[in-house]
Design an enzyme around this catalytic site. Structure first.
Site, PDB file in Angstrom:
ATOM      1  N   GLU A 414       0.768  -1.193   0.023  1.00  0.00           N
ATOM      2  CA  GLU A 414       0.123   0.050   0.034  1.00  0.00           C
ATOM      3  C   GLU A 414       0.912   1.278  -0.083  1.00  0.00           C
ATOM      4  O   GLU A 414       0.619   2.130  -0.635  1.00  0.00           O
ATOM      5  CB  GLU A 414      -0.936   0.062   1.180  1.00  0.00           C
ATOM      6  N   TYR A 502      -2.186  -8.597 -10.478  1.00  0.00           N
ATOM      7  CA  TYR A 502      -1.430  -8.546  -9.448  1.00  0.00           C
ATOM      8  C   TYR A 502      -0.159  -9.306  -9.517  1.00  0.00           C
ATOM      9  O   TYR A 502       1.089  -9.042  -9.497  1.00  0.00           O
ATOM     10  CB  TYR A 502      -1.934  -9.051  -8.146  1.00  0.00           C
TER      11      TYR A 502
END
Length: 933
Positions: A414, A502
């Site tokens: 993140e 991803y």
């Protein structure tokens, strides 16, 4: 220290979770052993008028009408259109028309959450937004995104005069506004056309529902803290949920600045992207007092990064390079020190990335908040990162490396988004991998920097590469980067957040780094990030900056442009199989299919990849070569049957492909494993096992070739390699199917002879020095399979250890195994893995089925109806007849929607066909075991 176990050895609280998991896994193995021997469609808001078609557009682009004068504007009509009768127009397109460019949002939100009223049966919010826009094309029709919102009023002011101020701005009448529900638009029909090049302000008042059953838009969390029931509100906008909270231009390229104001109850604190600017007080019509919190102006950012939280939380904080970092969580969690670990790692991660890219984090603060329930795991909102608390909080006495590393990975991911995604954003969702792929890749660079002793190649294989290679197949999967025109519905955007984006994205970034070098790789990314800061980029922009870095040096030579090389990987689905004939040196490539098709002309996947081949010979790294056509000869890779040479392609598994060899190539590798397996690095022993079993399962090589690679295992002391072997060999369909009883004694005799050494190592560690496992990450992710197999195969010491662990575990009656999966508590896992584990065995699937029938409401509330679909696949793993399919369909008929029932039926039919195919494979395995036991 915890209480002593029944065996007399002590276990610390730090490893309680590990031992409980092991005990559960071993008991499940016993159950299997016993069985072997015993044989959305939502509707527009109710306030919207469901009536006739909207009036014809009063003024089409280019048609000029008299300018309206400042003054009150009549409230326009609001209507919802239905796709069956609305006139064709831009509202039929997924993308907004390019008529307006948003520059700035003045946004005010007022949710009516009160701490003394948590029933929240119909919790709503009101809001106002003023959007400054630049008109690029004359138009009398405006489109914004809006979903589930009631728009009470709409005004258009302008043209705005920057010099004279807003006081002299005129008004453009809004004749009508209506909702185009299919593409989620609010349409404003104006009395005149806006002027190209002019600025206008759209003023909208609206209201909407707070979501309670999904974590989309503005949503509610109910939880317990300090013994009391409490509530909080949080937002999640990515990818297309900002439109659920306020009317907006909800596309990633339409960046703007935001001034955000949140009105909330005085007992709550409000958080947003930026620091608090001011606070004041206001009264509602009932005389109740509310706090008005206003925040500083954000940088230019897309709507999906706007974030808000209203909560009754505590926080801890620190200053990193002059900027404040705060971790927010339940008061109990803060008091217990559960946020300390996250706070300690966050600042250094920010500093590492700032130094790596030589670009400072631009916001003055970072808040990270742990929600009791957040289905999306974590979200990188600029300045306000939101996590599920199970993925952020760590009990201080939990010393397990596995938990720490998991939190570190997610926090690193993140924070990586603050550069890849927030600072530089992809132009549209078809290139979301530019955000997620690079954030996923840099997780590993960050963790490696702070934990240099961790085996990063093996961890990348286990966490990233292994899973996506199982899912990404030619003609079945999708490309990483898709054409914009291939998208026709909003829900197709949601589906992009998958393994391809991803894991494949991260794998391609890793491959790119490997065939360049780290210096060039980082240099190109620095240039890219600097050039597109606060802006948007396409995939080609990234390739251009890599090409610039290549052109500035002469050491690295490529066979084609970076764009040509990387487009061959991002614009087509699947990955190649590389086959090397070591006798001739001929290397060829072909797409990897689920089940190799002998008649390749039947297939339509005709493209090739430009493939970097890093390789080793006899343990020595060789020079990079390229396979840029369907086949090519590499004389340096030739070996003969008479010498002791061996060759392995795909050094450190940095290439995104599988490797096959001719019979001699496999033979030489097998001989080396039996002679001295340590000469082949651990990552390549993993690779050989994973590639060989995958290739054999899909008809590229014989299963016997893969099985031959296991003969040396008595000498193998790396538990991660054992894990890979057992995951491929001791499968549910092989040992749990009652029709495969003949394999069990053969497999038992073959594996136990080889397994005993690795078993003795780790069972002794558990009994005598269990804390040593805390720092062994690969052991922590591998032990369940290794120990479960040992018990499954009837190893007496494993059965004894499982009894000891189980008795110790059962001394704590609060843990009943499957009830744990539906218990709402701060640190429960957010997966149905417990029920799935029970359902994995022949006996357990009936237990799980009964449990689901009796507890479906609790399962549905915690995990959603989609979880039943997943569980049905698990329960149905052993089916081989149409009757079994019918039984499962009847079981779920009242619990699933029609489209889900059709999906389940198709999936179960596929499982049945695969199981029938596996019978032949099982017979060949049994024959090989008979010969080699």
């Amino acid at each position: 220290m915890g209480p002593p176990s029944s065996s007399g050895f002590y276990v610390s609280r730090a490893v309680a979770l590990l031992l409980a998991g092991l005990a559960a896994a071993l008991l499940l193995a016993l159950a299997v052993l016993a069985s072997l021997y015993g044989h959305c469609a939502r509707v527009p808001p109710s306030e919207l008028r469901d009536g006739g078609a909207p009036a014809a557009a009063p003024s089409l682009p280019g048609k000029q009408e008299p300018t309206s004068q400042p003054g009150p504007t009549p409230e326009p009509d609001v209507a919802a259109t239905r796709s069956s009768w609305r006139p064709p127009g831009p509202w039929d397109q997924l993308r907004l028309p390019p008529w307006l460019v948003p520059l700035h949002y003045e946004l005010e939100l007022w949710p009516r959450l009160r701490p003394d009223d948590l029933s929240a049966s119909a919790l709503r919010f009101t809001g106002r937004v003023n959007i400054t826009v630049r008109c690029t094309t004359a138009t009398a029709r405006l489109l914004l995104h809006s979903l589930f919102l009631d728009c009470e009023s709409a005004e258009v002011r302008g043209p705005l005069s920057p010099d004279a101020g807003d006081a002299t701005a005129g008004r453009v009448s809004v004749v009508e506004m209506w909702f185009a529900v299919d593409m989620q638009y609010l349409v404003l029909e104006l009395g005149e056309a806006l002027q190209p090049g002019s600025l206008y302000e759209l003023q909208l008042s609206f209201s909407g529902p707070v979501s309670q059953d999904t974590r989309e838009g503005l949503f509610l969390n109910l939880y317990t803290d300090q013994g009391e029931r409490r509530a909080l509100l949080a937002s999640h906008m990515e990818p297309t949920f900002a439109r659920n909270v306020f009317p907006c231009f909800d596309e990633p390229a339409l960046k703007a600045t935001f001034n955000i104001t949140v009105i909330h109850h005085p007992r709550y604190v409000a958080l947003s992207n930026m620091p608090k600017l001011s606070q004041s007080e206001k009264e509602d019509v009932n005389g109740s007092k509310w706090t008005v919190t206003t925040f500083h102006t954000t940088p230019h950012m897309p709507t999906y990064l706007a974030a808000f939280v209203i909560c009754d939380y505590e926080h801890i904080g620190r200053i990193e390079r002059g900027k404040e970092i705060r971790i927010w969580a339940r008061k109990d969690a803060i008091a217990d020190g559960n946020a300390d670990f996250a706070l300690n790692i966050t600042g250094p991660i920010f500093s590492f990335l700032e130094d790596l890219f030589n670009i400072s984090y631009p916001l003055p603060k970072t808040d990270i908040i742990a929600l009791p329930t957040f289905d999306n795991r974590a979200m990188e909102n600029w300045g306000l990162l939101i996590f599920d608390e199970s993925l952020l909080l760590l009990q201080p006495n939990d010393k397990l490396t596995e938990k720490k590393i998991m939190i570190s990975y997610i926090v690193s991911h993140e924070i990586g988004h603050q550069w890849f995604g927030n600072l530089v954003t992809m132009n549209w969702w078809n290139n979301i991998w530019l955000n997620e792929g690079f954030a996923s890749y840099f997780e590993f660079g960050i963790i490696n920097h702070f934990n240099p002793k961790l085996p990063m190649n093996e961890i990348f294989f286990s966490n990233i590469l292994h899973g996506v290679l199982r899912e990404d197949h030619a003609l079945v999967s999708r490309a990483v980067s898709m054409k914009v025109e291939s998208f026709t519905e909003t829900n197709e955007i949601d589906e992009l957040f998958d393994l391809i984006t991803y894991n494949k994205g991260a794998s391609l970034a890793r491959m790119l780094s490997s065939f360049l070098n780290e210096k060039i790789f980082i240099s190109a990314l620095k240039s890219y990030l600097e050039t597109f800061s606060y802006s948007n980029a396409e995939q080609d922009d990234l390739w251009r900056h890599f090409q610039m870095a290549i052109d500035d040096q002469s050491k690295i030579l490529l066979p084609a442009t970076v764009k040509s090389i990387m487009d061959s990987w991002t614009h087509q689905s699947g990955f190649p199989v590389i086959t090397l004939n070591v006798s001739t040196g001929v290397m060829k490539q072909e797409p990897f299919y689920l089940g190799k098709v002998k008649n390749q002309t039947l297939l339509t996947h005709n493209d090739t990849w430009i493939i970097p081949i890093l390789w080793m010979k006899n343990g020595t790294t060789q020079s990079l070569v390229w396979l840029d056509k369907s086949s090519k000869v590499f004389p340096e890779m030739q070996i003969s049957d008479s010498d002791h040479d061996w060759v392995i392609l795909n050094l450190n598994m940095t290439g995104y492909y599988r490797v096959n060899y001719d019979k001699l190539g496999w033979k030489k590798l097998n001989q080396q494993l039996e002679k001295d397996h340590k000469a082949i690095p651990v990552i390549h022993r993993l690779q050989l096992v994973d590639d060989a079993f995958s290739l054999s399962k899909n008809d590229y090589i014989e299963i016997e070739t893969a099985l031959d690679l296991t003969k040396y295992l008595a000498e193998e002391d790396e538990i991660i390699v054992w894990h890979a072997v057992l995951m491929n060999l001791v499968t549910r369909d092989l040992v749990s199917d009652g029709n495969n009883h003949d394999i069990y004694p053969l497999l038992k005799k073959y594996l136990l002879k080889r397994l005993i050494s690795i078993w003795n190592t780790y069972s002794t560690m558990i009994r005598e020095n269990v804390t040593a496992l805390q720092e062994d990450y690969l052991a922590l992710i591998s032990l369940d399979k290794v120990f479960g197999t040992a018990c499954l195969l009837g190893l007496e010491d494993c059965l004894q250890l499982s009894r000891e662990l189980f008795r110790n575990w059962m001394n704590h009656p609060e843990n009943e195994y499957m009830d744990y999966a539906i218990t709402v508590s701060p640190f429960t896992f957010n997966e149905t893995n417990v029920i799935e584990a029970v359902a994995a065995s022949e006996v357990g699937r009936y237990v799980a089925k009964d449990f689901l029938i009796n507890n479906w409401q609790a399962v549905s509330e915690r995990y959603g109806t989609q979880s039943l679909v997943t569980l049905l696949y698990v329960i149905g793993r052993t089916i081989s007849t149409d009757l079994q399919i019918s039984e499962l369909q009847q079981f779920c008929s009242n619990m699933l929607e029609e489209h889900q029932r059709l999906t389940v039926q198709a999936k179960l039919q596929t499982i049945k066909n695969e199981n029938l195919k596996n019978k032949e494979r099982s017979a060949r395995i049994a024959a090989w075991l008979q010969k080699n036991t």
